[in-house]
Write a protein that holds these residues in place. Structure first.
Motif, PDB file in Angstrom:
ATOM      1  N   GLY A  44     -10.250  67.746   4.380  1.00  0.00           N
ATOM      2  CA  GLY A  44     -10.966  66.743   5.174  1.00  0.00           C
ATOM      3  C   GLY A  44     -10.492  65.345   4.847  1.00  0.00           C
ATOM      4  O   GLY A  44      -9.302  65.066   4.877  1.00  0.00           O
ATOM      5  N   ARG A  45     -11.433  64.492   4.478  1.00  0.00           N
ATOM      6  CA  ARG A  45     -11.111  63.095   4.155  1.00  0.00           C
ATOM      7  C   ARG A  45     -11.230  62.822   2.663  1.00  0.00           C
ATOM      8  O   ARG A  45     -11.521  61.706   2.242  1.00  0.00           O
ATOM      9  CB  ARG A  45     -12.011  62.177   4.967  1.00  0.00           C
ATOM     10  N   VAL A  46     -11.029  63.863   1.858  1.00  0.00           N
ATOM     11  CA  VAL A  46     -11.089  63.725   0.400  1.00  0.00           C
ATOM     12  C   VAL A  46      -9.716  63.304  -0.120  1.00  0.00           C
ATOM     13  O   VAL A  46      -8.690  63.865   0.260  1.00  0.00           O
ATOM     14  CB  VAL A  46     -11.529  65.047  -0.271  1.00  0.00           C
ATOM     15  N   PHE A  47      -9.726  62.303  -1.009  1.00  0.00           N
ATOM     16  CA  PHE A  47      -8.503  61.828  -1.656  1.00  0.00           C
ATOM     17  C   PHE A  47      -8.727  61.735  -3.151  1.00  0.00           C
ATOM     18  O   PHE A  47      -9.824  61.393  -3.602  1.00  0.00           O
ATOM     19  CB  PHE A  47      -8.091  60.453  -1.116  1.00  0.00           C
ATOM     20  N   GLY A  48      -7.699  62.047  -3.906  1.00  0.00           N
ATOM     21  CA  GLY A  48      -7.718  61.920  -5.355  1.00  0.00           C
ATOM     22  C   GLY A  48      -6.665  60.931  -5.786  1.00  0.00           C
ATOM     23  O   GLY A  48      -5.561  60.913  -5.237  1.00  0.00           O
ATOM     24  N   VAL A  49      -7.003  60.111  -6.766  1.00  0.00           N
ATOM     25  CA  VAL A  49      -6.090  59.090  -7.274  1.00  0.00           C
ATOM     26  C   VAL A  49      -5.947  59.305  -8.776  1.00  0.00           C
ATOM     27  O   VAL A  49      -6.946  59.480  -9.478  1.00  0.00           O
ATOM     28  CB  VAL A  49      -6.640  57.673  -6.997  1.00  0.00           C
ATOM     29  N   THR A  50      -4.718  59.284  -9.264  1.00  0.00           N
ATOM     30  CA  THR A  50      -4.458  59.541 -10.673  1.00  0.00           C
ATOM     31  C   THR A  50      -3.163  58.861 -11.102  1.00  0.00           C
ATOM     32  O   THR A  50      -2.339  58.510 -10.258  1.00  0.00           O
ATOM     33  CB  THR A  50      -4.367  61.062 -10.932  1.00  0.00           C
ATOM     34  N   GLU A  51      -2.981  58.704 -12.416  1.00  0.00           N
ATOM     35  CA  GLU A  51      -1.709  58.206 -12.951  1.00  0.00           C
ATOM     36  C   GLU A  51      -0.681  59.326 -13.046  1.00  0.00           C
ATOM     37  O   GLU A  51       0.502  59.074 -13.224  1.00  0.00           O
ATOM     38  CB  GLU A  51      -1.901  57.634 -14.350  1.00  0.00           C
ATOM     39  N   ASP A  52      -1.134  60.569 -12.918  1.00  0.00           N
ATOM     40  CA  ASP A  52      -0.266  61.739 -13.045  1.00  0.00           C
ATOM     41  C   ASP A  52       0.466  61.986 -11.725  1.00  0.00           C
ATOM     42  O   ASP A  52      -0.157  62.357 -10.724  1.00  0.00           O
ATOM     43  CB  ASP A  52      -1.112  62.950 -13.425  1.00  0.00           C
ATOM     44  N   ALA A  53       1.776  61.798 -11.734  1.00  0.00           N
ATOM     45  CA  ALA A  53       2.567  61.937 -10.506  1.00  0.00           C
ATOM     46  C   ALA A  53       2.476  63.327  -9.896  1.00  0.00           C
ATOM     47  O   ALA A  53       2.663  63.496  -8.695  1.00  0.00           O
ATOM     48  CB  ALA A  53       4.028  61.584 -10.780  1.00  0.00           C
ATOM     49  N   ALA A  54       2.167  64.329 -10.712  1.00  0.00           N
ATOM     50  CA  ALA A  54       2.046  65.696 -10.208  1.00  0.00           C
ATOM     51  C   ALA A  54       0.619  66.023  -9.763  1.00  0.00           C
ATOM     52  O   ALA A  54       0.384  67.035  -9.118  1.00  0.00           O
ATOM     53  CB  ALA A  54       2.482  66.692 -11.285  1.00  0.00           C
ATOM     54  N   GLY A  55      -0.343  65.177 -10.108  1.00  0.00           N
ATOM     55  CA  GLY A  55      -1.737  65.427  -9.749  1.00  0.00           C
ATOM     56  C   GLY A  55      -2.351  66.592 -10.496  1.00  0.00           C
ATOM     57  O   GLY A  55      -3.385  67.118 -10.087  1.00  0.00           O
ATOM     58  N   ALA A  56      -1.764  66.973 -11.612  1.00  0.00           N
ATOM     59  CA  ALA A  56      -2.214  68.158 -12.350  1.00  0.00           C
ATOM     60  C   ALA A  56      -3.624  68.026 -12.919  1.00  0.00           C
ATOM     61  O   ALA A  56      -4.280  69.033 -13.174  1.00  0.00           O
ATOM     62  CB  ALA A  56      -1.233  68.464 -13.488  1.00  0.00           C
ATOM     63  N   ASN A  57      -4.122  66.809 -13.091  1.00  0.00           N
ATOM     64  CA  ASN A  57      -5.447  66.617 -13.656  1.00  0.00           C
ATOM     65  C   ASN A  57      -6.544  66.467 -12.599  1.00  0.00           C
ATOM     66  O   ASN A  57      -7.706  66.267 -12.937  1.00  0.00           O
ATOM     67  CB  ASN A  57      -5.464  65.408 -14.596  1.00  0.00           C
TER      68      ASN A  57
END
Length: 76
Positions: free
Chosen positions: A10-23
């Motif tokens: 949907g309209r969910v977004f995650g923001v992280t310092e991890d370029a792979a988004g593993a966390n």
């Protein structure tokens, strides 16, 4: 701070310092890379509240929004 933004369902977004988004939380997986950008505290950032975003990353390692509304507390 350089952050990586991932799109969930949907309209969910995650923001992280991890370029792979593993966390990023599994609750909204799969996460798809969306873009990267520099986020500066107090500076306007498209689609993000920079202060909320940086505070969440400092505390939890990620920041989650749904339709641009912070929902990080729902997954920690």
């Amino acid at each position: 701070m350089q952050v990586y933004i991932f799109r969930g369902p949907g309209r969910v977004f995650g923001v992280t310092e991890d370029a792979a988004g593993a966390n990023l939380p599994a609750k909204f997986a799969p996460w798809a890379p969306f873009r990267s950008q520099e986020v500066v505290r107090g500076q306007a950032t498209l689609g993000l509240d920079s202060t909320e975003c940086l505070d969440d990353i400092a505390q939890y390692g990620f920041h989650i929004t749904n339709a641009h509304v912070r929902i990080t507390d729902e997954v920690v």
